[in-house]
Design an enzyme around this catalytic site. Structure first.
Site, PDB file in Angstrom:
ATOM      1  N   SER A  89       0.860  -1.337   0.021  1.00 51.58           N
ATOM      2  CA  SER A  89      -0.379   0.064  -0.091  1.00 51.58           C
ATOM      3  C   SER A  89       0.901   1.186   0.112  1.00 51.58           C
ATOM      4  CB  SER A  89      -0.837   0.266   1.157  1.00 51.58           C
ATOM      5  OG  SER A  89      -1.386   1.136   1.583  1.00 51.58           O
ATOM      6  N   TYR A 129      -2.400  -0.457  10.008  1.00 53.72           N
ATOM      7  CA  TYR A 129      -2.675  -1.181   8.517  1.00 53.72           C
ATOM      8  C   TYR A 129      -1.369  -0.653   7.867  1.00 53.72           C
ATOM      9  CZ  TYR A 129      -4.262  -1.155   3.864  1.00 53.72           C
ATOM     10  OH  TYR A 129      -4.225  -1.653   2.516  1.00 53.72           O
TER      11      TYR A 129
END
Length: 253
Positions: A142, A158
């Site tokens: 990501s 995350y």
């Protein structure tokens, strides 16, 4: 025929990657978690286009299920492709939860680490004996873990898990290189998927703001990322390994 294993292919980036990989003539073993219908639809779309696909359930957060999954992959290879090995692994399955550090529970933190980092680590370990030499692995990371795209509050757990996956990608590339197995990562920017409990559908007002921060003027679509994954596993990228490709349309430029 070459064969790829693509996790989390019931929707979004994984679905797009599975379909694009199949379009290039590769058989696909795809997995689904809480969306079996989506997994079946992905497999059906591949077959309708003339490809070959098998859909299998997988809970990436439960490493105890990995031996049985490995056996299911071996059976699919044998029964569908008359092979003992597969060529490509796409570690894509995942989920997102956002909260400020002061509000993050251990349960949330552990769940993200278990699925986003521990899962790919030990699934790859379990499947590695079934991988053919000269294959490829792609990990879906990501852009939230990349300092070049800016840091948004709420993504600490995350992004930390995805940052660990970035490090793991480099170590996999080093350790698997004697077998000619390439390992790379893709880091999507803001992409219109069902992640975050289908946040893009629930909060459409965020789309224009994200597009305004993106050089190419829109948010990403699953196909933007899926096609890059297909390129990275293919022989077109035979001289590319240990890289993390940011696929964000120039977010934050």
């Amino acid at each position: 025929m070459k064969v790829a294993v693509v996790t989390g292919a019931s929707s979004g980036i994984g679905q797009s990657a599975a379909i694009e990989i199949a379009r290039r003539g590769t058989g696909v073993i795809l997995t689904y978690g809480g969306n079996p219908r989506g997994g079946r639809e992905t497999a059906a779309a591949i077959r309708k286009a003339g490809g070959t696909a098998v859909a299998l359930p997988l809970d990436l957060g439960e490493t105890g299920t990995f031996p049985a999954f490995r056996d299911a992959v071996a059976a699919a290879l044998r029964d569908t492709w008359q092979r003992d090995t597969f060529d490509y692994l796409v570690n894509n399955a995942g989920f997102a939860r956002t909260s400020l550090i002061e509000d993050t529970t251990e349960e949330t933190f552990d769940g993200l680490m278990r699925v986003l980092l521990k899962g790919p680590y030990f699934l790859t370990q379990r499947l590695l004996p079934l991988m053919a030499d000269g294959g490829a692995v792609v990990n879906t990371s990501s852009s939230s873990a990349a300092v070049t795209t800016g840091v948004e509050p709420g993504y600490s757990a995350y992004a930390s898990a995805k940052g660990g996956l970035d490090v793991l990608t480099r170590y996999m590339a080093k350790e698997f290189s004697p077998r000619g197995i390439r390992v790379n990562a893709v880091s999507p920017g803001s992409t219109r998927t069902r992640i975050g409990d289908d946040a893009f559908t629930r909060f459409p007002e965020v789309v224009p703001a994200l597009a305004a921060k993106t050089a190419l003027g829109r948010v990403g679509e699953p196909g933007d990322i899926g096609e890059m994954i297909a390129v990275l596993v293919s022989d077109e990228s035979r001289w590319v390994t240990a890289q993390n490709i940011v696929v964000s349309g120039g977010y934050g430029l």
